[in-house]
Design a protein around this motif. Sequence first.
Motif, short mmCIF file in Angstrom:
data_model
loop_
_atom_site.label_atom_id
_atom_site.label_comp_id
_atom_site.label_asym_id
_atom_site.label_seq_id
_atom_site.Cartn_x
_atom_site.Cartn_y
_atom_site.Cartn_z
N UNK A 291 6.44 -9.87 18.66
CA UNK A 291 6.72 -9.08 17.47
C UNK A 291 5.45 -8.37 17.01
N UNK A 292 5.09 -7.29 17.69
CA UNK A 292 3.94 -6.49 17.30
C UNK A 292 4.40 -5.43 16.31
N UNK A 293 4.14 -5.69 15.05
CA UNK A 293 4.68 -4.85 13.99
C UNK A 293 3.84 -3.59 13.78
N UNK A 294 4.39 -2.68 13.01
CA UNK A 294 3.71 -1.42 12.73
C UNK A 294 2.56 -1.64 11.75
N UNK B 8 -9.26 -5.79 6.47
CA UNK B 8 -8.00 -6.01 5.77
C UNK B 8 -6.91 -5.20 6.47
N UNK B 9 -5.80 -5.86 6.79
CA UNK B 9 -4.70 -5.17 7.46
C UNK B 9 -3.38 -5.52 6.80
N UNK B 10 -2.45 -4.60 6.93
CA UNK B 10 -1.08 -4.83 6.48
C UNK B 10 -0.14 -4.34 7.58
N UNK B 11 0.77 -5.22 8.03
CA UNK B 11 1.72 -4.87 9.07
C UNK B 11 3.13 -5.17 8.58
N UNK B 12 4.10 -4.43 9.14
CA UNK B 12 5.48 -4.62 8.70
C UNK B 12 6.46 -4.25 9.80
N UNK C 80 9.52 -4.67 19.77
CA UNK C 80 9.79 -3.26 19.56
C UNK C 80 9.86 -2.51 20.89
N UNK C 81 9.48 -3.17 21.99
CA UNK C 81 9.61 -2.59 23.32
C UNK C 81 11.04 -2.80 23.81
N UNK C 82 11.49 -1.96 24.74
CA UNK C 82 12.83 -2.15 25.28
C UNK C 82 12.81 -3.26 26.33
N UNK D 106 0.81 -1.22 0.00
CA UNK D 106 0.00 0.00 0.00
C UNK D 106 0.84 1.27 0.00
N UNK D 107 2.09 1.16 0.44
CA UNK D 107 2.98 2.33 0.49
C UNK D 107 4.32 1.91 -0.12
N UNK D 108 4.52 2.22 -1.38
CA UNK D 108 5.69 1.73 -2.09
C UNK D 108 7.00 2.26 -1.53
N UNK D 109 6.94 3.37 -0.79
CA UNK D 109 8.17 3.94 -0.25
C UNK D 109 8.57 3.32 1.09
N UNK D 110 7.76 2.40 1.63
CA UNK D 110 8.05 1.78 2.92
C UNK D 110 8.60 0.37 2.69
#
Length: 255
Positions: A150-153, A183-187, A223-225, A84-88
């Motif tokens: 691993x909870x992705x963005x 519909x979801x997209x995560x990365x 992604x948490x410390x 959905x976001x070609x720059x990511x």
Amino acid sequence: MAKFCLGFSLTEALCLGAGLAVSGLCYYMYRKKKKTADELDNASHINIDGNLKDTLEVTPGARLQYAVVEGVVEPVGEPLRSQCHEDIVGVVHKVEVTEPRLGLSSLYSALFKSHDKPVLHKQVTSVPFVLRGSDGTAVQVHCPLKASGLNMEMLYKRFLQVSHGFSVLGWYFSGVKSYSRLETEEMLRVGTRVTGVGQLTLDPDGTLNLRPPSDGSKYFLSMADYDTLRKQYSAATKAWKRFAVIFALAGAAAL
């Protein structure tokens, strides 16, 4: 109501049994969470820098069974690209389509709506990547899809309304209504700072590796410390312990 020889009625016995069964399940979860919390507390916290290889070289087997490292995600080769976001770009990519449902099994349950979310489609892909330290030292990450935490963005989220060809009466008797699709997209994006907890090894060729522990301990990529991750499991341990005590007392109080 019939009485058992020990003076318990059937209802009392069921209440006691149910309370003890749920308490036992909560106690099992408490022991499981406590084991992980203790392992996190005792894990070696290692910096990804030029001293890491020297540390492992003098460690028996060139291995730390359970260690914590933190670094920036960097792909080995070509990264994955968002649909959905070609720059990511990223190293782990998940696309999922779910169908949230509303269950109605009776007139009474219509007042207490129950939800589930069956997965209609799920695709998870990853490419090799490393965690890079501040001085350029890199640790190769193995089996990222086996890791917990691993909870992705979230990059994309869209609800699609689903039309139904049957009446409200038909919906009632079927017991389930699908009212939308999600519909979801995560990365896991390149450049994200990640905490890895697992087995840390040094190969003969000088490659540093993070992989699932061979003794079955929990493998983390988060992604948490480290402090946040440790506090989360400590809080979960206390919560399951309270639940175990509460349900045990509830079963006894029912008598």
